[in-house]
Enzyme design. Structure first.
Site, PDB file in Angstrom:
ATOM      1  CD  GLN A  65      32.828  37.616 -62.553  1.00 48.23           C
ATOM      2  OE1 GLN A  65      33.364  37.862 -61.478  1.00 48.23           O
ATOM      3  NE2 GLN A  65      32.125  38.522 -63.198  1.00 48.23           N
ATOM      4  CE  LYS A 100      34.102  40.849 -59.083  1.00 46.47           C
ATOM      5  NZ  LYS A 100      33.090  40.003 -59.718  1.00 46.47           N
ATOM      6  CG  ASP A 134      28.175  38.731 -55.990  1.00 43.66           C
ATOM      7  OD1 ASP A 134      28.571  39.904 -55.862  1.00 43.66           O
ATOM      8  OD2 ASP A 134      28.484  37.999 -56.943  1.00 43.66           O
TER       9      ASP A 134
END
Ligand code: NAD
Length: 368
Positions: free
Chosen positions: A172, A128, A195
Site C-alpha cells: 500500500q 480491498k 499492482d
C-alpha cells in the site's frame, strides 16, 4: 496523490460555442446526420452546477430536415457507469474463482502490506480485503509500524514471494518517507506483482511486441471501461493529462499499445486546453478539481476522469465532497461519453486488482 482541499469554483467565464454534434443514426431519421445548435453559455456557470454528475438535462432542438418539428433529444453525454461495469467484472471473477477452486482446489490469495497508520491507507486496505472476500479470494495482511525498517518490509515481501498460497502482493502506497519506494516495489516477485508497478512490468508495457505480466489497476480499469462501452481506440487522438507512474504514464502506454496517437499534458505543458481539444479520447489524472472545462473538449470526445479531489462543501456532513478533474456539468454537454466522479473509474481499480490476482493464480497453476 493530491489531497488538498480545493475551492469548488469552476470559474464563471462566459463562453459561447457553436457545436456541430454528430448524432447517432438511431436518434434521427437516416437523412439527418448532424444537428447544429447554439450552446449558449453566456450565462455564467454556477460552480455547483459544474460539480454535479447527477444533473442530467434534456434540450430541445429543431430538426434540420424538418424545422417545424421540435425534437427533444438528450444532448448530454452518455454516462460510463463504472459501478455497473466493476460489479460485472467482480461477478465474472467470482465465477472463475469458483471454477478454479472446484477444478484444482486452488484458492487465489492476495497479500497486502501496510506500513504505518494512515487513515486513508487503512480504509483502502479494508476495502480491498472486503472485495477479496466477496469474490472468494483469500486475503493476507502484514501491518507494520510506521517506524519499521526497509529491510523489515523487504523481509515480509520475501515471505509472501515464497508463500505458495499467495498469488498477488500489494504494497500500500504511500510508504513512510524513510523507506525507498523504488527498492520496495522492485522486491515484489514479478510473477506476483498484481499492482503492475515492478519496473520490469512497466518496461514491458513500454516496449513494442512485449507484454507485461500485469497491467497497473487504475489504467487497466480506464481501458476496460473504453472496451466495454465499445469505444474505438485505434487511430484515434488520445490526450492524457498527468504523467504519474501509477496512472498517467501507464495509461498513455496502454493507449499507444491500442494504436491511439497519444499526447501528454502535464504541469509544464503550455496551452493545455489547445492540446486537450485535439483529443477524441481524454483521460485526466492530474488531481486538480475542475481543471478540464467544457471549452477544453472537442465535441463528441470521450472523457475518462480519474481525478478524485476533495472540495469544501458546507452542505456535506463531512464538510467536503469528492469531485473529478473534469468540470462535469460543462463537459457532459460537449462529450459523447463521460465517467462521473464518484462512480466512474474509482470502483474499477479494486475490480482490476481482483482480476489481476485471479490471473496470477491461473497462470501460476497453469489453469486455462
Ligand atoms: P500525482 O500527483 O502523482 O500526479 C499528477 C500528475 O498531474 C503529474 O504528472 C502532474 O504533472 C500533473 N498535473 C498536476 N497539475 C496539473 C495541471 N494543472 N495541468 C496538467 N497536469 C497537471 O497524482 P496521481 O497519483 O497520478 O493521481 C491523480 C489523480 O487521480 C488524483 O486525484 C488521485 O486521487 C486520482 N486517482 C484515482 C484513482 C482511482 O482509483 N480512481 C487511482 C489513483 C489516483
Amino acid at each position: 496523490m493530491a489531497s488538498t482541499l480545493l475551492s469548488p469554483d469552476c470559474s464563471t467565464s462566459a463562453i459561447t460555442a457553436r457545436h456541430l454534434i454528430p448524432l447517432k443514426r438511431k436518434l434521427l431519421p437516416a437523412a439527418i446526420q448532424f444537428v447544429s445548435f447554439e450552446r449558449s453559455l453566456s450565462s455564467p456557470w454556477s460552480p455547483s452546477l459544474c460539480l454535479s454528475p447527477s444533473a442530467s438535462k434534456y434540450r430541445t432542438v429543431v430538426s434540420a430536415a424538418d424545422p417545424g418539428s421540435m425534437t427533444t433529444l438528450d444532448t448530454t453525454a452518455k454516462i460510463i457507469d463504472g459501478k455497473l461495469i466493476s460489479q460485472q467484472i467482480k461477478d465474472e471473477v467470482s465465477a472463475e474463482v469458483t471454477r478454479l477452486r472446484e477444478a484444482t482446489g486452488v484458492v487465489p490469495g492476495l497479500a497486502v502490506i501496510l506500513v504505518g497508520s494512515r487513515k486513508d491507507s487503512q480504509t483502502y486496505v479494508r476495502n480491498k480485503k472486503k472485495a477479496c472476500e466477496a469474490v472468494g479470494i483469500k486475503s493476507y495482511e502484514a501491518n507494520l509500524p510506521e517506524d519499521c525498517t526497509e529491510s523489515e518490509v523487504l523481509r515480509h515481501i520475501e515471505e509472501f514471494n515464497n508463500e505458495p498460497s499467495v498469488h498477488g502482493i500489494l504494497v500500500q502506497l504511500p510508504l513512510p518517507r524513510h523507506i525507498n519506494e523504488e527498492k520496495i516495489l522492485a522486491g515484489v516477485s514479478i510473477e506476483k506483482d498484481v499492482d503492475g508497478f515492478h519496473p520490469l512490468n512497466i518496461g514491458r508495457l513500454a516496449m513494442q511486441g512485449r507484454d507485461p505480466l500485469f497491467i497497473p489497476c487504475t489504467p487497466k480499469g480506464c481501458m476496460e471501461l473504453l472496451h466495454r462501452y465499445n469505444i474505438d481506440i485505434k487511430g484515434k487522438r488520445a490526450v492524457v493529462i498527468g504523467r504519474s507512474n501509477i496512472v498517467g504514464m501507464p495509461v498513455a502506454l496502454l493507449l499507444q499499445k491500442a494504436n491511439a496517437t497519444v499526447s501528454m499534458v502535464h504541469s509544464y505543458t503550455k496551452s493545455p486546453e489547445d492540446i486537450t481539444r485535439q483529443g477524441d479520447i481524454v483521460i485526466s489524472a492530474a488531481g486538480v478539481a475542475n481543471l478540464v472545462r467544457g471549452s477544453w473538449l472537442k465535441p463528441g470526445a470521450v472523457v475518462i476522469d480519474v481525478g478524485i479531489n476533495p472540495v469544501d462543501d458546507t452542505n456535506s456532513p463531512r464538510g467536503y465532497r469528492l469531485v473529478g478533474d473534469v468540470c462535469y456539468e460543462e463537459a457532459s454537454k460537449v462529450a459523447s461519453y463521460i465517467t462521473p466522479v464518484p462512480g466512474g473509474v474509482g470502483p474499477m481499480t479494486i475490480a482490476m486488482l481482483l482480476s489481476n490476482t485471479l490471473l496470477s493464480a491461473k497462470r501460476i497453476h497453469n489453469f486455462k
